[in-house]
Design an enzyme around this catalytic site. Sequence first.
Site, mmCIF file in Angstrom:
data_model
loop_
_atom_site.group_PDB
_atom_site.id
_atom_site.type_symbol
_atom_site.label_atom_id
_atom_site.label_comp_id
_atom_site.label_asym_id
_atom_site.label_seq_id
_atom_site.Cartn_x
_atom_site.Cartn_y
_atom_site.Cartn_z
ATOM 1 C CG HIS A 131 3.781 -8.568 0.388
ATOM 2 N ND1 HIS A 131 3.966 -8.022 1.640
ATOM 3 C CD2 HIS A 131 4.681 -7.936 -0.424
ATOM 4 C CE1 HIS A 131 4.916 -7.114 1.599
ATOM 5 N NE2 HIS A 131 5.376 -7.033 0.353
ATOM 6 C CG ASP A 208 -2.101 -7.504 -0.598
ATOM 7 O OD1 ASP A 208 -2.168 -6.372 -1.112
ATOM 8 O OD2 ASP A 208 -1.028 -8.045 -0.285
ATOM 9 C CD GLN A 211 2.453 -5.370 -6.769
ATOM 10 O OE1 GLN A 211 2.510 -4.885 -7.897
ATOM 11 N NE2 GLN A 211 3.330 -5.071 -5.822
ATOM 12 C CE LYS A 234 3.447 -2.293 -3.443
ATOM 13 N NZ LYS A 234 4.911 -2.330 -3.607
ATOM 14 C CB CYS A 372 7.975 -8.818 1.043
ATOM 15 S SG CYS A 372 9.046 -7.433 1.482
#
Length: 414
Positions: A131, A208, A211, A234, A372
Amino acid sequence: MNAMPQTQVAFDPLRYRADFPLLARSVHGKPLVYFDNANTAQKPRQVIEAVDAFYREHNANVARAVHTLGEEATSAYEAVRDKVMKFINAPSRDEVIFTSGTTQAINTVAYSYALPRLQTGDEILVTTMEHHANIVPWQLVAARTGARVIAAPITQSGEIIVEEFIKRLTPNVKLAGVVHVSNVLGTINPVREPARACRARGVPLLIDGSQGAPHLPIDVQALGCDFYAFTGHKLFAPTGTGVLWARKEHLAAMPPFFGGGEMIKTVSFEKTTFADAPHKFEAGTPNIAGFIGLGAALDYVDAVGLDRIGAAEHELLVYATHALKSVPGLRLFGEAKEKTAVLSFLIDGVHAHDLATLLDHEGIAVRSGHHCAHPMMQFYRVPATLRASLSFYNTKAEIDYFVEAIARVRKMLV
């Protein structure tokens, strides 16, 4: 006497849909089908009520007052730090930094850890599927230090090539970043392997987890990374909430890059001394109500069970993948062996934005664009894709309606 065998209670998404008020609304006169969960997840009433109760009953600033409301707010706010510590199995609550989201978390590492250390010729290693939040901050600090950002390749099926990542871990690499789960493809990356390789070479690794956290059990100690970042919205929590976990030794050595109230021990015009982590990195008044909501969201996820959420979403993924492959001219991007319920695709001769717009008129919310992730679009040689991202509160009936709507809309556009 043998114990009676335990029976697994069947997962009923309708039971949980009732907890999410927004899922009951209509769009353009059609029942809402919300397939944009990788963008932001909907909020259960338990989260909404927790935020509402804070403002109605406890609203005060944290860590500033000895009056009852201030103590109540501070106690509730800091209790969330303990919940996060448990959720990611962090060794210490002092390693849990509250941020506005993954983007701020990664920028904190970029400016507090990387910027003071990088020199001309140094490299920051990421992957092609990152991302922008795990690319742009590194580019900004690289431009100021003479370092550069390099990327390890991925396969056409949307998986990182671990051997190629490790091959690029030369002595020039001073920091690495890997996405846990791709927001475009849903790929679940085997992040422990890069983590082991980085640790063996003394290269700090940031994961990261934006998700990953909503779908997978997170154990930062088992993963072996140095930094783990995720966002609250999220994860069924309010927007403007996020977490940076970092090893204690890194936090102790990192200067704050954002200054103000509540992150200090003493201030004079000659010198300021800073508080210890985590407060050293939490200047100013935080999104208190939002973090109360994050705590409620973690409680909610714990009550449902991440294992059950994962199993339900995998069943939806298998069903949706099979259904979409029946659509003529549909090209699916990313079919990794391990993935979450994210499906990015295009239909021959149809622009993703046109398809998303017409699907909206059918009551279906999906994402179209580059997500993104410009480097990912460049890799697949497309300007954009349409992405359907599912959550445990979605149903197979919604998938059937989605595929039928695609067929109707396709006839209008092809």
